[in-house]
Design an enzyme around this catalytic site. Structure first.
Site, PDB file in Angstrom:
ATOM      1  N   ALA A 133     -11.553  39.097  25.805  1.00  0.00           N
ATOM      2  CA  ALA A 133     -12.804  38.728  26.462  1.00  0.00           C
ATOM      3  C   ALA A 133     -13.891  38.768  25.399  1.00  0.00           C
ATOM      4  CB  ALA A 133     -13.128  39.685  27.602  1.00  0.00           C
ATOM      5  N   CYS A 134     -14.473  37.609  25.097  1.00  0.00           N
ATOM      6  CA  CYS A 134     -15.303  37.514  23.897  1.00  0.00           C
ATOM      7  C   CYS A 134     -16.625  36.819  24.182  1.00  0.00           C
ATOM      8  CB  CYS A 134     -14.547  36.740  22.816  1.00  0.00           C
ATOM      9  SG  CYS A 134     -12.824  37.218  22.606  1.00  0.00           S
TER      10      CYS A 134
END
Length: 266
Positions: free
Chosen positions: A36-37
């Site tokens: 998750a970026c």
């Protein structure tokens, strides 16, 4: 050695690039990994290149620090990087200092390549890369050592820090159309990755005629401090794609940082 041997999981140790990732054990299974970026993009819509745009992208990347993560030592980032237009004048300057003549834009390619810190292993990887280039009608006319600042890294990042070099790749014969040149660059990148392999710490961040990627196991703020190229006023671009990685339930490593060769995702 085949790619399956180079890149397969070793039950006695790690797997992946530089054995940086642990093997399946206990409750951990790499099949369950998710990321998750944070991703950001800045562009001059008129195509005007400047160094200011690159510096503005660094502010954008720092402002996404909350979308990334660090280890127990806050100097160990999960990964961060930037993709920009290939800065032709800058490349002419730095490769010229090595005695290399850089052709016109579109007639050459370069990119950042991760290599093993051991000199013999690194030189062997470079030799294989050079040979594979000739097999697809290309030629490596020089290698440039990318200046970096290792002192800012945390213990995890330092333990797997690669040597980073840029090959200058051109056509081995007559000038190629850029589309055909790009196709052969793709072949070279893929063949080199499978032939040399992760076990020898080999990884091509990008190899292209129009773009270049600078990344690593870094925090967003470390990216311009680690790569001196990004602070050079001759490095100009009309766009920048930045990425801050949050490993979630995955493990950070140098090659997992983004952007990738052509894109970045969250």
């Amino acid at each position: 050695m085949s790619s399956s041997n180079n890149n397969s999981m070793d039950s006695s140790g790690g797997y992946g690039w530089a054995d940086a990732l642990p093997a399946k054990q206990g409750l951990y299974d790499p099949a369950n990994e998710r990321d998750a970026c944070g991703v950001g993009f800045i562009v001059n819509i008129k195509g005007v290149r400047s160094h200011k745009l690159l510096r503005d992208s660094e502010d954008l990347l720092r402002n996404m620090s909350h979308r990334g993560a660090t280890g127990a030592d806050e100097r160990d980032g999960d990964g961060a990087g930037v993709m920009a237009a290939l800065p032709h004048e800058f490349m002419v300057k730095v490769f010229g200092q090595l005695g290399c003549t850089v052709p016109e834009p579109g007639e050459y390619a370069t990119g950042n390549v991760f290599l093993h810190p051991d000199t013999d292993t690194r030189q062997q990887s470079q030799s294989i890369f050079d040979h594979l280039a000739t097999e697809v009608g290309l030629q490596t006319v020089g290698w440039r050592a990318v200046p970096t600042n290792s002192s800012i890294l945390g213990p995890s990042g330092q333990s797997k820090e690669p040597v980073i070099m840029q090959p200058l790749v051109v056509s081995a014969g007559d000038r190629m159309e850029e589309t055909e040149f790009t196709r052969r660059l793709f072949m070279l990148r893929k063949r080199a990755q499978h032939t040399i392999g992760f076990k020898k710490w080999f990884y091509v961040c990008s190899l292209a005629t129009r773009t270049i990627v600078y990344k690593g196991q870094l925090t967003p703020a470390q990216v311009p401090e680690y790569y001196a190229d990004l602070r050079d006023s001759d490095f100009v671009t009309h766009f920048a794609l930045v990425h801050s990685r949050f490993s979630t339930n995955t493990f950070p490593s140098w090659e997992r940082a983004q952007p990738f060769n052509l894109c970045a995702h969250n």
